[in-house]
Design an enzyme around this catalytic site. Structure first.
Site, PDB file in Angstrom:
ATOM      1  N   ASP A   1       6.437  -1.167   0.030  1.00 28.24           N
ATOM      2  CA  ASP A   1       7.233  -1.734   1.113  1.00 28.24           C
ATOM      3  C   ASP A   1       6.347  -2.339   2.208  1.00 28.24           C
ATOM      4  O   ASP A   1       6.813  -3.128   3.031  1.00 28.24           O
ATOM      5  CB  ASP A   1       8.116  -0.651   1.731  1.00 28.24           C
ATOM      6  CG  ASP A   1       7.302   0.505   2.314  1.00 28.24           C
ATOM      7  OD1 ASP A   1       6.600   1.175   1.520  1.00 28.24           O
ATOM      8  OD2 ASP A   1       7.356   0.748   3.526  1.00 28.24           O
TER       9      ASP A   1
ATOM     10  N   GLY B   1      -3.662  10.554 -10.510  1.00 29.63           N
ATOM     11  CA  GLY B   1      -3.071  10.507  -9.176  1.00 29.63           C
ATOM     12  C   GLY B   1      -1.694  11.144  -9.158  1.00 29.63           C
ATOM     13  O   GLY B   1      -1.176  11.591 -10.185  1.00 29.63           O
TER      14      GLY B   1
ATOM     15  N   LYS C   1      -2.168  -5.322  -1.065  1.00 32.28           N
ATOM     16  CA  LYS C   1      -1.143  -5.102  -2.102  1.00 32.28           C
ATOM     17  C   LYS C   1      -0.405  -6.405  -2.394  1.00 32.28           C
ATOM     18  O   LYS C   1      -0.067  -6.698  -3.548  1.00 32.28           O
ATOM     19  CB  LYS C   1      -0.161  -4.007  -1.670  1.00 32.28           C
ATOM     20  CG  LYS C   1      -0.766  -2.614  -1.595  1.00 32.28           C
ATOM     21  CD  LYS C   1      -1.235  -2.095  -2.949  1.00 32.28           C
ATOM     22  CE  LYS C   1      -0.071  -1.683  -3.836  1.00 32.28           C
ATOM     23  NZ  LYS C   1      -0.539  -1.067  -5.108  1.00 32.28           N
TER      24      LYS C   1
ATOM     25  N   TYR D   1      -3.696  -2.748   4.242  1.00 40.38           N
ATOM     26  CA  TYR D   1      -3.113  -2.165   3.029  1.00 40.38           C
ATOM     27  C   TYR D   1      -2.041  -3.088   2.467  1.00 40.38           C
ATOM     28  O   TYR D   1      -2.055  -3.442   1.282  1.00 40.38           O
ATOM     29  CB  TYR D   1      -2.532  -0.785   3.333  1.00 40.38           C
ATOM     30  CG  TYR D   1      -1.710  -0.204   2.205  1.00 40.38           C
ATOM     31  CD1 TYR D   1      -2.310   0.131   0.988  1.00 40.38           C
ATOM     32  CD2 TYR D   1      -0.341   0.018   2.346  1.00 40.38           C
ATOM     33  CE1 TYR D   1      -1.554   0.662  -0.050  1.00 40.38           C
ATOM     34  CE2 TYR D   1       0.412   0.554   1.324  1.00 40.38           C
ATOM     35  CZ  TYR D   1      -0.199   0.864   0.128  1.00 40.38           C
ATOM     36  OH  TYR D   1       0.552   1.389  -0.905  1.00 40.38           O
TER      37      TYR D   1
ATOM     38  N   LEU E   1       1.396   9.850  -8.696  1.00 43.00           N
ATOM     39  CA  LEU E   1       2.379   9.164  -9.537  1.00 43.00           C
ATOM     40  C   LEU E   1       1.952   9.168 -10.995  1.00 43.00           C
ATOM     41  O   LEU E   1       2.764   9.431 -11.888  1.00 43.00           O
ATOM     42  CB  LEU E   1       2.586   7.727  -9.058  1.00 43.00           C
ATOM     43  CG  LEU E   1       3.519   6.876  -9.927  1.00 43.00           C
ATOM     44  CD1 LEU E   1       4.914   7.481  -9.988  1.00 43.00           C
ATOM     45  CD2 LEU E   1       3.569   5.440  -9.422  1.00 43.00           C
TER      46      LEU E   1
ATOM     47  N   ALA F   1      -4.544   2.703  -7.167  1.00 44.92           N
ATOM     48  CA  ALA F   1      -4.466   1.890  -5.952  1.00 44.92           C
ATOM     49  C   ALA F   1      -5.283   2.519  -4.833  1.00 44.92           C
ATOM     50  O   ALA F   1      -5.604   3.708  -4.880  1.00 44.92           O
ATOM     51  CB  ALA F   1      -3.017   1.738  -5.493  1.00 44.92           C
ATOM     52  N   TYR F   2      -5.598   1.725  -3.848  1.00 42.62           N
ATOM     53  CA  TYR F   2      -6.169   2.209  -2.601  1.00 42.62           C
ATOM     54  C   TYR F   2      -4.984   2.454  -1.682  1.00 42.62           C
ATOM     55  O   TYR F   2      -4.313   1.511  -1.264  1.00 42.62           O
ATOM     56  CB  TYR F   2      -7.114   1.161  -2.010  1.00 42.62           C
ATOM     57  CG  TYR F   2      -7.906   1.625  -0.808  1.00 42.62           C
ATOM     58  CD1 TYR F   2      -9.276   1.839  -0.896  1.00 42.62           C
ATOM     59  CD2 TYR F   2      -7.290   1.841   0.424  1.00 42.62           C
ATOM     60  CE1 TYR F   2     -10.018   2.259   0.199  1.00 42.62           C
ATOM     61  CE2 TYR F   2      -8.015   2.268   1.522  1.00 42.62           C
ATOM     62  CZ  TYR F   2      -9.375   2.474   1.409  1.00 42.62           C
ATOM     63  OH  TYR F   2     -10.098   2.906   2.500  1.00 42.62           O
TER      64      TYR F   2
ATOM     65  N   TRP G   1       7.623   5.602   0.659  1.00 39.68           N
ATOM     66  CA  TRP G   1       7.739   7.001   1.087  1.00 39.68           C
ATOM     67  C   TRP G   1       7.670   7.963  -0.113  1.00 39.68           C
ATOM     68  O   TRP G   1       8.487   8.868  -0.271  1.00 39.68           O
ATOM     69  CB  TRP G   1       9.029   7.216   1.855  1.00 39.68           C
ATOM     70  CG  TRP G   1       9.139   6.484   3.165  1.00 39.68           C
ATOM     71  CD1 TRP G   1       8.478   5.347   3.538  1.00 39.68           C
ATOM     72  CD2 TRP G   1       9.979   6.830   4.276  1.00 39.68           C
ATOM     73  NE1 TRP G   1       8.840   4.962   4.800  1.00 39.68           N
ATOM     74  CE2 TRP G   1       9.768   5.849   5.287  1.00 39.68           C
ATOM     75  CE3 TRP G   1      10.894   7.843   4.528  1.00 39.68           C
ATOM     76  CZ2 TRP G   1      10.431   5.882   6.517  1.00 39.68           C
ATOM     77  CZ3 TRP G   1      11.559   7.875   5.737  1.00 39.68           C
ATOM     78  CH2 TRP G   1      11.325   6.906   6.725  1.00 39.68           C
TER      79      TRP G   1
END
Length: 299
Positions: free
Chosen positions: A100, A9, A127, A123, A11, A58-59, A148
């Site tokens: 966030d 992904g 999380k 979402y 990240l 993650a989704y 972001w």
């Protein structure tokens, strides 16, 4: 050996790059080892000297999650629970990425880690469930909430806006949502710092940390800076494109966005002895790098 889960992904790719640059041995997995299958995770770890687990999987399709609740919950809550359970069994630290979106966006000053969570969409809810699941399975964890996020490898707001500004006479961008753009490099650097300190047996208190770049702006402010820097370095060729502010109501989406997502980063900076970069400097690093993927801004 560090195990990077979700290594393909946006990240995860940057975390692996950062570990490579610092000559830290790691193994990476993605969909080839499902986080929903505890036995598959256990099987991958078998025979390997895993010393640290980082979960970047993650989704993240915020709007789609509203109608794909079950799968979002599996990836964002059940999967992290499995990884935390395995980390506990292996006796190694577990670092997980959160968001966030666990907050409702009604704050008016930077949000600290001990602020009560109150997600306003699927979402964020899933999380938040993931955070809770991790804490139930292991005590040796680090949860890094970010916001972001953008990076060289993958779709993101910066690439999207450059392409849009080069192809249109004008663009409209919301000017009533505040937060902090975050280069994946910043988050990967914090992950590296925690890994290095733990490898040296230095104390890094377990728990939740907020990690973004520094500053407080709107998406409209962000777009204006992307335009300014893009014009300077030649990525923006349509310098006549007008950038106009608008309200969130003008662009209704299935999932509601937090109006205020500025996170307080003082805890992580103090714990690691670091100073995080300003958002506009991180953007400059992103846009001026040879790693910038120009194919993603082609019309």
């Amino acid at each position: 050996m560090v195990w990077i889960i979700g290594n393909k992904g946006m990240l995860g790719t940057q975390v692996c790059r950062t570990l490579d640059e610092n000559k830290i041995e790691y193994a990476g997995t993605d969909s080839d080892v499902s986080i929903l299958d505890f036995q598959a995770l256990e099987g991958f770890a078998s025979g390997k000297k895993i010393s640290f687990i980082v979960n970047c999987a993650a989704y993240t399709a915020v709007d789609k999650a509203e109608s794909d609740v079950e799968f979002a919950r599996k990836l964002n809550a059940d999967g992290p629970r499995n990884i935390a359970r395995l980390a506990k069994k292996l006796g190694v630290p577990f670092l997980h990425i959160s968001t966030d979106y666990v907050f409702d966006g009604t704050a008016s000053s930077p949000i600290s880690e001990d602020t009560p969570i109150k997600p306003i969409g699927v979402y964020g809810e899933t999380k938040a469930e993931g955070e809770k699941a991790i804490a139930e399975e292991t005590s040796d964890f680090y949860i890094l909430r970010t916001a972001w996020l953008y990076g060289w490898s993958g779709k993101n707001f910066v690439y999207t806006m450059i392409r849009a500004m080069n192809g249109r006479d004008s663009v409209k961008v919301v000017n009533d949502q505040k937060g902090t753009p975050t280069n994946c490099v910043t988050l990967a650097s914090v992950i590296l710092k925690i890994i290095e300190k733990r490898a040296k047996s230095e104390t890094v208190p377990n728990g939740i940390y907020h990690v973004t770049d520094l500053g407080e702006i709107t998406w409209f402010d962000f777009t204006k800076e992307i335009f300014a820097q893009g014009c300077e370095n030649g990525l923006i060729v349509n310098k006549a494109c007008a950038i106009n502010p608008c309200a969130t109501e003008e662009y209704p989406t299935p999932a509601k966005r937090p109006a205020y997502s500025v996170l307080d980063k003082s805890k992580v900076q103090e714990a690691l002895g670091i100073t995080l970069p300003q958002w506009n400097e991180s953007l400059k690093t992103f846009m001026n790098s040879a790693l910038f993927d120009k194919k993603r801004i082609e019309l």
